[in-house]
Design an enzyme around this catalytic site. Structure first.
Site, short mmCIF file in Angstrom:
data_model
loop_
_atom_site.label_atom_id
_atom_site.label_comp_id
_atom_site.label_asym_id
_atom_site.label_seq_id
_atom_site.Cartn_x
_atom_site.Cartn_y
_atom_site.Cartn_z
N HIS A 37 -6.86 4.34 6.27
CA HIS A 37 -6.15 3.92 5.05
C HIS A 37 -5.50 5.13 4.38
CE1 HIS A 37 -5.09 1.34 1.76
NE2 HIS A 37 -5.88 1.93 0.88
N TYR A 92 -8.55 -10.50 2.67
CA TYR A 92 -9.77 -9.82 3.12
C TYR A 92 -10.67 -9.37 1.96
CZ TYR A 92 -7.14 -5.49 2.24
OH TYR A 92 -6.39 -4.51 1.66
N GLU A 93 -10.14 -9.39 0.74
CA GLU A 93 -10.99 -9.03 -0.40
C GLU A 93 -12.00 -10.14 -0.71
OE1 GLU A 93 -8.72 -6.87 -3.70
OE2 GLU A 93 -7.10 -7.60 -2.43
N HIS A 97 -3.72 0.17 -4.64
CA HIS A 97 -3.11 -1.03 -5.25
C HIS A 97 -3.56 -1.10 -6.72
CE1 HIS A 97 -1.50 -3.32 -1.75
NE2 HIS A 97 -2.33 -2.54 -1.10
N ASN A 155 2.10 3.56 10.79
CA ASN A 155 1.40 4.06 11.99
C ASN A 155 1.79 3.20 13.17
OD1 ASN A 155 -0.49 2.15 10.27
ND2 ASN A 155 -1.03 1.83 12.43
N MET A 203 -1.79 -7.07 7.01
CA MET A 203 -2.82 -7.95 6.45
C MET A 203 -2.35 -8.67 5.18
SD MET A 203 -5.94 -5.24 6.82
CE MET A 203 -6.04 -4.16 8.26
N SER A 204 -1.06 -8.83 5.01
CA SER A 204 -0.57 -9.45 3.77
C SER A 204 0.69 -10.27 4.04
CB SER A 204 -0.29 -8.35 2.74
OG SER A 204 0.82 -7.57 3.14
N HIS A 238 -5.42 -9.42 -1.61
CA HIS A 238 -5.48 -9.69 -0.16
C HIS A 238 -6.56 -10.72 0.15
CE1 HIS A 238 -3.85 -5.58 -0.52
NE2 HIS A 238 -3.16 -5.86 0.56
N ALA A 245 2.72 -2.21 3.95
CA ALA A 245 2.49 -1.20 4.97
C ALA A 245 2.07 -1.96 6.22
CB ALA A 245 1.39 -0.25 4.53
N SER A 270 0.82 -1.22 0.00
CA SER A 270 0.00 0.00 0.00
C SER A 270 0.85 1.26 0.00
CB SER A 270 -0.87 0.06 1.26
OG SER A 270 -1.93 -0.82 1.18
N1 HPA Z 1 -2.70 -2.93 11.32
C1 HPA Z 1 -2.82 -3.81 10.30
N2 HPA Z 1 -2.44 -3.53 9.06
C2 HPA Z 1 -1.90 -2.33 8.83
C3 HPA Z 1 -1.74 -1.37 9.83
C4 HPA Z 1 -2.17 -1.69 11.15
O1 HPA Z 1 -2.06 -0.90 12.11
N3 HPA Z 1 -1.18 -0.27 9.27
C5 HPA Z 1 -1.00 -0.57 7.94
N4 HPA Z 1 -1.44 -1.81 7.68
#
Ligand code: HPA
Length: 272
Positions: free
Chosen positions: A247, A85-86, A61, A235, A211-212, A83, A113, A30
């Site tokens: 996001h 989750y998609e 993406h 973050n 998440m990847s 992903h 990310a 991302s």
């Molecule tokens: N958690 C999960 N996935 C993420 C995060 C997060 O804080 N930041 C970017 N992708």
């Protein structure tokens, strides 16, 4: 085997579009897709055009498979990933990784990310993935094993290649780019974590959460690739700062690190 036939059809299609024989694969996470500006592109193929590829539906993406060169190194790049989750089955999530492996790459660089679990981290730091914990509740290798692709029970004792990690670490140190090494916890998403989940992840020994990457690493190891993982800490994970996670923020930090990211990655890939 249906999967083998599908892979063959994808490879045939890609080879009709480019004669390039990539040695290195790269998946862009991302906000990191602008790396493509550093590539001399020979072919850019939309996922939607490649037989059996799932389209990428996530903002940030783009969904192109790119063949080209980084300096002299022939590469294949996923500009945007698929992903879990998609809603795609795991087999589809790792399908592009399998295609890259069958295109002949030896090394795969996975970028993402991620949220930082260590309160010392700052948005924009990089974490080189030393190991992972699969918390997605499933595994992309569940189902009949295809012996032509790999072993039924792949060893994961060095999922992330030590030599690649050390090389990258020395490039980042020399360039003065803030970074750590650590353990990436792969969760399904798409929700960000609760503060209680973040404490759980800290307690099980994680330094980043995302998440990847984990499914792709598993499929890549199954197929005998050497894997390197790079998290951009966009973050601090939930509860570690007062800010809510969005996001937009994740993509914005990606844009801020773009220049540094491209420079160190070019140096790394040029030498692989
Ligand atoms: N958690 C999960 N996935 C993420 C995060 C997060 O804080 N930041 C970017 N992708």
């Amino acid at each position: 085997m249906v999967l083998l036939q599908q892979l063959k059809e994808s490879i045939d299609y890609i080879r009709r579009n480019s004669k390039l024989r990539p040695r290195v694969g790269l998946t862009l996470g991302s906000g990191l897709s602008n790396f493509i500006k550093s590539v001399s592109v020979e072919a850019s193929i939309s996922y939607g055009d490649i037989p059996h590829f799932a389209p990428s539906t996530v903002d940030g993406h783009p969904g192109n498979l790119i063949l080209g060169r980084v300096e002299e190194t022939p590469v294949v790049i996923m500009q945007g990933r698929i992903h879990f989750y998609e809603g795609h089955p795991m087999e589809r999530v790792v399908y592009p990784t399998r295609v890259m492996a069958q295109l002949g790459i030896e090394k795969l660089i996975l970028t993402n990310a991620a949220g930082g679990l260590d309160p010392q981290m700052h948005p924009g730091d990089f974490m080189l993935i030393r190991d992972h914990i699969n918390l997605m509740g499933t595994n992309p290798l569940i189902g009949p094993n295809i012996a032509e692709l790999g072993l039924r029970f792949p060893d994961m004792s060095e999922a992330y290649d030590r030599e690649m990690l050390e090389r990258l670490k020395s490039i980042l140190s020399r360039r003065g780019v803030r970074h750590t090494t650590g353990i990436y916890c792969g969760v399904s998403g798409p929700t960000y974590e609760t503060p209680a989940e973040v404490r759980f992840l800290q307690n099980v020994g994680g330094q980043a959460v995302g998440m990847s990457t984990v499914p792709e690493t598993i499929a890549a190891k199954h197929m005998g690739l050497r894997v390197c993982g790079i998290s951009c800490i966009t973050n601090l994970a939930a509860g570690l700062s007062k800010q809510k996670i969005t996001h937009e923020e994740v993509k914005e930090i990606g844009r801020q690190v773009e220049q540094n990211f491209a420079e160190f990655l070019v140096e790394f890939i040029a030498d692989l």
